[in-house]
Design a protein around this motif. Structure first.
Motif, PDB file in Angstrom:
ATOM      1  N   VAL A 281      48.229  91.783  68.260  1.00 27.05           N
ATOM      2  CA  VAL A 281      46.884  92.326  68.169  1.00 27.05           C
ATOM      3  C   VAL A 281      46.307  91.951  66.812  1.00 27.05           C
ATOM      4  CG1 VAL A 281      47.721  94.552  67.311  1.00 27.05           C
ATOM      5  CG2 VAL A 281      45.468  94.420  68.396  1.00 27.05           C
ATOM      6  N   ALA A 282      45.013  91.640  66.780  1.00 23.79           N
ATOM      7  CA  ALA A 282      44.322  91.325  65.531  1.00 23.79           C
ATOM      8  C   ALA A 282      42.868  91.727  65.681  1.00 23.79           C
ATOM      9  CB  ALA A 282      44.445  89.839  65.197  1.00 23.79           C
ATOM     10  N   VAL A 283      42.197  91.947  64.545  1.00 25.86           N
ATOM     11  CA  VAL A 283      40.815  92.416  64.552  1.00 25.86           C
ATOM     12  C   VAL A 283      40.024  91.595  63.543  1.00 25.86           C
ATOM     13  CG1 VAL A 283      39.297  94.417  64.319  1.00 25.86           C
ATOM     14  CG2 VAL A 283      41.671  94.742  65.054  1.00 25.86           C
ATOM     15  N   ASP A 284      38.832  91.110  63.965  1.00 29.96           N
ATOM     16  CA  ASP A 284      38.031  90.313  63.037  1.00 29.96           C
ATOM     17  C   ASP A 284      37.020  91.181  62.291  1.00 29.96           C
ATOM     18  OD1 ASP A 284      35.767  90.674  64.655  1.00 29.96           O
ATOM     19  OD2 ASP A 284      35.920  88.708  65.611  1.00 29.96           O
ATOM     20  N   LYS A 285      36.195  90.547  61.462  1.00 31.23           N
ATOM     21  CA  LYS A 285      35.263  91.278  60.612  1.00 31.23           C
ATOM     22  C   LYS A 285      34.133  91.936  61.402  1.00 31.23           C
ATOM     23  CE  LYS A 285      36.310  88.202  56.769  1.00 31.23           C
ATOM     24  NZ  LYS A 285      35.849  87.034  55.968  1.00 31.23           N
ATOM     25  N   ASP A 286      33.901  91.446  62.629  1.00 35.18           N
ATOM     26  CA  ASP A 286      32.909  92.076  63.489  1.00 35.18           C
ATOM     27  C   ASP A 286      33.467  93.288  64.227  1.00 35.18           C
ATOM     28  OD1 ASP A 286      30.932  90.232  62.883  1.00 35.18           O
ATOM     29  OD2 ASP A 286      31.378  88.937  64.586  1.00 35.18           O
ATOM     30  N   GLY A 287      34.768  93.548  64.070  1.00 39.51           N
ATOM     31  CA  GLY A 287      35.393  94.638  64.798  1.00 39.51           C
ATOM     32  C   GLY A 287      35.869  94.255  66.184  1.00 39.51           C
ATOM     33  N   ILE A 288      35.829  92.959  66.510  1.00 39.19           N
ATOM     34  CA  ILE A 288      36.321  92.492  67.806  1.00 39.19           C
ATOM     35  C   ILE A 288      37.841  92.478  67.767  1.00 39.19           C
ATOM     36  CG2 ILE A 288      36.284  90.634  69.498  1.00 39.19           C
ATOM     37  CD1 ILE A 288      33.610  92.111  69.034  1.00 39.19           C
ATOM     38  N   VAL A 289      38.451  93.025  68.824  1.00 35.07           N
ATOM     39  CA  VAL A 289      39.908  93.156  68.908  1.00 35.07           C
ATOM     40  C   VAL A 289      40.456  92.059  69.815  1.00 35.07           C
ATOM     41  CG1 VAL A 289      41.814  94.717  69.406  1.00 35.07           C
ATOM     42  CG2 VAL A 289      39.601  95.653  68.681  1.00 35.07           C
ATOM     43  N   TYR A 290      41.459  91.336  69.324  1.00 35.23           N
ATOM     44  CA  TYR A 290      42.096  90.238  70.049  1.00 35.23           C
ATOM     45  C   TYR A 290      43.491  90.709  70.471  1.00 35.23           C
ATOM     46  CZ  TYR A 290      38.420  87.497  67.788  1.00 35.23           C
ATOM     47  OH  TYR A 290      37.210  87.011  67.347  1.00 35.23           O
ATOM     48  N   GLY A 327      52.918  86.886  68.724  1.00 35.08           N
ATOM     49  CA  GLY A 327      52.176  87.434  67.599  1.00 35.08           C
ATOM     50  C   GLY A 327      50.830  86.772  67.367  1.00 35.08           C
ATOM     51  N   ALA A 328      49.938  87.522  66.700  1.00 36.30           N
ATOM     52  CA  ALA A 328      48.615  87.011  66.349  1.00 36.30           C
ATOM     53  C   ALA A 328      48.255  87.485  64.946  1.00 36.30           C
ATOM     54  CB  ALA A 328      47.565  87.466  67.357  1.00 36.30           C
ATOM     55  N   PHE A 329      47.354  86.733  64.304  1.00 36.63           N
ATOM     56  CA  PHE A 329      46.912  87.085  62.953  1.00 36.63           C
ATOM     57  C   PHE A 329      45.539  86.484  62.719  1.00 36.63           C
ATOM     58  CE2 PHE A 329      46.618  86.557  58.336  1.00 36.63           C
ATOM     59  CZ  PHE A 329      47.042  87.815  57.908  1.00 36.63           C
ATOM     60  N   ILE A 330      44.686  87.194  61.988  1.00 44.63           N
ATOM     61  CA  ILE A 330      43.392  86.663  61.572  1.00 44.63           C
ATOM     62  C   ILE A 330      43.377  86.599  60.050  1.00 44.63           C
ATOM     63  CG2 ILE A 330      40.899  87.044  61.504  1.00 44.63           C
ATOM     64  CD1 ILE A 330      41.106  88.282  64.270  1.00 44.63           C
ATOM     65  N   SER A 331      43.081  85.425  59.520  1.00 41.88           N
ATOM     66  CA  SER A 331      43.119  85.189  58.077  1.00 41.88           C
ATOM     67  C   SER A 331      41.812  85.622  57.425  1.00 41.88           C
ATOM     68  CB  SER A 331      43.372  83.710  57.801  1.00 41.88           C
ATOM     69  OG  SER A 331      42.283  82.928  58.275  1.00 41.88           O
ATOM     70  N   ASP A 332      41.805  85.613  56.097  1.00 41.77           N
ATOM     71  CA  ASP A 332      40.611  85.975  55.337  1.00 41.77           C
ATOM     72  C   ASP A 332      39.455  85.008  55.590  1.00 41.77           C
ATOM     73  OD1 ASP A 332      41.993  88.090  54.237  1.00 41.77           O
ATOM     74  OD2 ASP A 332      42.514  87.025  52.390  1.00 41.77           O
ATOM     75  N   ASN A 333      39.770  83.769  55.973  1.00 42.53           N
ATOM     76  CA  ASN A 333      38.712  82.781  56.215  1.00 42.53           C
ATOM     77  C   ASN A 333      38.387  82.635  57.696  1.00 42.53           C
ATOM     78  OD1 ASN A 333      41.086  81.517  56.906  1.00 42.53           O
ATOM     79  ND2 ASN A 333      40.535  79.528  56.053  1.00 42.53           N
ATOM     80  N   ASP A 334      38.621  83.715  58.460  1.00 39.30           N
ATOM     81  CA  ASP A 334      38.180  83.806  59.856  1.00 39.30           C
ATOM     82  C   ASP A 334      38.845  82.783  60.766  1.00 39.30           C
ATOM     83  OD1 ASP A 334      36.263  85.927  59.332  1.00 39.30           O
ATOM     84  OD2 ASP A 334      35.043  84.386  58.365  1.00 39.30           O
ATOM     85  N   GLN A 335      40.137  82.620  60.601  1.00 44.30           N
ATOM     86  CA  GLN A 335      40.891  81.800  61.538  1.00 44.30           C
ATOM     87  C   GLN A 335      41.886  82.687  62.291  1.00 44.30           C
ATOM     88  OE1 GLN A 335      42.518  78.299  59.509  1.00 44.30           O
ATOM     89  NE2 GLN A 335      40.741  77.143  60.212  1.00 44.30           N
ATOM     90  N   LEU A 336      41.912  82.507  63.598  1.00 47.52           N
ATOM     91  CA  LEU A 336      42.828  83.232  64.467  1.00 47.52           C
ATOM     92  C   LEU A 336      44.063  82.367  64.711  1.00 47.52           C
ATOM     93  CD1 LEU A 336      43.598  85.465  66.605  1.00 47.52           C
ATOM     94  CD2 LEU A 336      42.285  84.086  68.253  1.00 47.52           C
ATOM     95  N   TYR A 337      45.236  82.913  64.390  1.00 44.09           N
ATOM     96  CA  TYR A 337      46.517  82.236  64.633  1.00 44.09           C
ATOM     97  C   TYR A 337      47.232  82.961  65.768  1.00 44.09           C
ATOM     98  CZ  TYR A 337      45.882  80.103  60.004  1.00 44.09           C
ATOM     99  OH  TYR A 337      45.395  79.406  58.922  1.00 44.09           O
ATOM    100  N   VAL A 338      47.701  82.200  66.755  1.00 41.64           N
ATOM    101  CA  VAL A 338      48.427  82.779  67.883  1.00 41.64           C
ATOM    102  C   VAL A 338      49.753  82.040  68.042  1.00 41.64           C
ATOM    103  CG1 VAL A 338      48.408  83.305  70.345  1.00 41.64           C
ATOM    104  CG2 VAL A 338      46.268  83.359  69.050  1.00 41.64           C
ATOM    105  N   CYS A 339      50.850  82.794  68.050  1.00 44.35           N
ATOM    106  CA  CYS A 339      52.167  82.200  68.262  1.00 44.35           C
ATOM    107  C   CYS A 339      52.349  81.894  69.745  1.00 44.35           C
ATOM    108  CB  CYS A 339      53.264  83.151  67.782  1.00 44.35           C
ATOM    109  SG  CYS A 339      53.366  83.297  66.002  1.00 44.35           S
ATOM    110  N   ASP A 340      52.283  80.627  70.069  1.00 44.48           N
ATOM    111  CA  ASP A 340      52.480  80.154  71.441  1.00 44.48           C
ATOM    112  C   ASP A 340      53.979  79.890  71.610  1.00 44.48           C
ATOM    113  OD1 ASP A 340      52.110  79.156  73.955  1.00 44.48           O
ATOM    114  OD2 ASP A 340      51.094  77.321  73.326  1.00 44.48           O
ATOM    115  N   THR A 341      54.731  80.960  71.811  1.00 44.29           N
ATOM    116  CA  THR A 341      56.162  80.971  71.549  1.00 44.29           C
ATOM    117  C   THR A 341      56.937  79.923  72.333  1.00 44.29           C
ATOM    118  OG1 THR A 341      56.021  83.320  71.018  1.00 44.29           O
ATOM    119  CG2 THR A 341      58.209  82.439  71.483  1.00 44.29           C
ATOM    120  N   TYR A 342      56.796  79.905  73.631  1.00 39.68           N
ATOM    121  CA  TYR A 342      57.616  78.987  74.430  1.00 39.68           C
ATOM    122  C   TYR A 342      57.054  77.568  74.481  1.00 39.68           C
ATOM    123  CZ  TYR A 342      61.252  82.173  75.802  1.00 39.68           C
ATOM    124  OH  TYR A 342      62.350  82.994  75.764  1.00 39.68           O
TER     125      TYR A 342
END
Length: 360
Positions: A281-290, A327-342
């Motif tokens: 789960v991650a949340v951006d500066k607009d409050g949108i939840v991923y 896992g997911a993460f949103i960085s300070d510069n508005d990039q969404l990272y998603v672990c595409d595990t398999y």
């Protein structure tokens, strides 16, 4: 060729290989290798929602590991160890990802039993595996603090703390008097300077100071407000709230930084906006939840109230597709990272800020 001649030939080959090691290894060890990320990009623009709509999310690249620049050190590694030497730095089972304020990136790799740490400003790459006394075994969560210390949750019952230089600082195995059972998700609040660790088996979240001192816990087993049913991932939102994936309640739970329940959203199902196997789960500066869903192989976007907005991706191995993501993460510069595990990669997306009001 006689048997004696064959043995003699093999002996001389071995001596030549040993001589190469003796002559070149001291030289190579004195040269610090510089590294780059192994990336791939699509040939055309990918965006969600699809064109001609304005993009909320745009594809950037996928990361598969790290490669040394072709210096004498990396050349030696290829000569001595073979062409597969560089593959030792590729991802096998990336479970979690985080970035620091200087652009450094950490990827928890359960397949390699390590954390890949890369500092682009220095082009420095190392694998963090703990120590002889406390080895990283099952890394599933990573987060940086303001000082670029890196915290790693290991689901066998430990949390590791590494300095900005990669040195192991300390290891946590207890929350107060209680042993950590299965630490998984991990988040950091720069406002309270607190570390929040999800303990899946204990159905709670433990809060620690960055020194490793225990502060408090919240949560217990159940389905009411403030209760969990095997929580997994966590993310500290820019708003100051803590978002926790309450996996078997099939919802995202929201708390303030003191552990007070602020609400939740989500329900089990197999349609758009439903949750089947919620993970990162991650949340951006607009409050949108991923919300990453490992069964749907996608990322779903919701507003703060839990209204479904958009689906990102689907099942597959092409750009923007997933196979059991985590896992997911949103960085300070508005990039969404998603672990595409398999699919053994981390996919990176650009987020459009202030999307709702039509500006960026």
């Amino acid at each position: 060729m006689t048997r004696a001649t064959t043995r003699q030939t093999a002996f001389h080959r071995s001596r030549r290989r040993t001589a190469l090691l003796v002559v070149l290894v001291p030289f190579a060890s004195g040269c610090a290798s510089q590294w780059t990320m192994r990336t791939a990009k699509p040939s055309s623009v990918l965006q969600w929602p699809y064109a001609p709509n304005r993009a909320k999310v745009t594809y950037v690249e996928s990361l598969a590991g790290f490669v040394p620049n072709k210096t004498s050190s990396s050349l030696l590694r290829t000569i001595v160890l073979g062409e597969d030497a560089e593959d030792r730095n590729s991802f096998i089972l990336p479970m979690a990802v985080a970035t620091g304020h200087d652009g450094r990136i950490a990827v928890a790799d359960m397949g390699r039993r390590c954390v890949h740490l890369y500092v682009p400003g220095q082009r420095r790459y190392i694998q963090l595996a703990g120590s002889d006394q406390a080895k990283v075994t099952s890394p599933v969560g990573v987060i940086f603090d303001d000082e670029l210390k890196l915290y790693v949750s290991d689901s066998v019952g430990k949390v590791f703390a590494f300095g900005a230089d990669g040195a192991l600082l300390f290891t946590l195995q207890k929350a107060g008097a209680e042993p950590l059972q299965r630490p998984t998700g991990i988040a950091y609040s720069p406002r309270t300077k607190m570390l929040y660790v999800v303990d899946t088996l204990a159905n709670k979240v433990d809060a620690f100071h960055t020194t490793g001192d225990f502060a408090f816990s919240f949560g217990e087993r159940g389905d009411g407000d403030g209760r969990f049913n095997f929580p997994t991932h966590a993310f500290w939102a820019p708003s100051g709230d803590l978002y926790v994936t309450d996996a078997l309640n099939f919802r995202i739970a929201i708390f303030d930084e003191q552990g007070k329940a602020l609400g939740h959203f989500g329900h089990h199902g197999d349609g758009s906006g439903d949750l089947a196997m919620p993970k990162g789960v991650a949340v951006d500066k607009d409050g949108i939840v991923y919300v990453v869903d490992g069964l749907f192989d996608n990322v779903q976007l919701f507003n703060r109230q839990g209204a479904f907005l958009l689906t990102l991706g689907g099942r597959g191995n092409d750009f923007g597709e997933f196979w059991l993501p985590s896992g997911a993460f949103i960085s300070d510069n508005d990039q969404l990272y998603v672990c595409d595990t398999y699919n053994r990669r981390v996919q990176v997306f650009r987020i459009t800020e202030r999307y709702a009001d039509g500006t960026s």
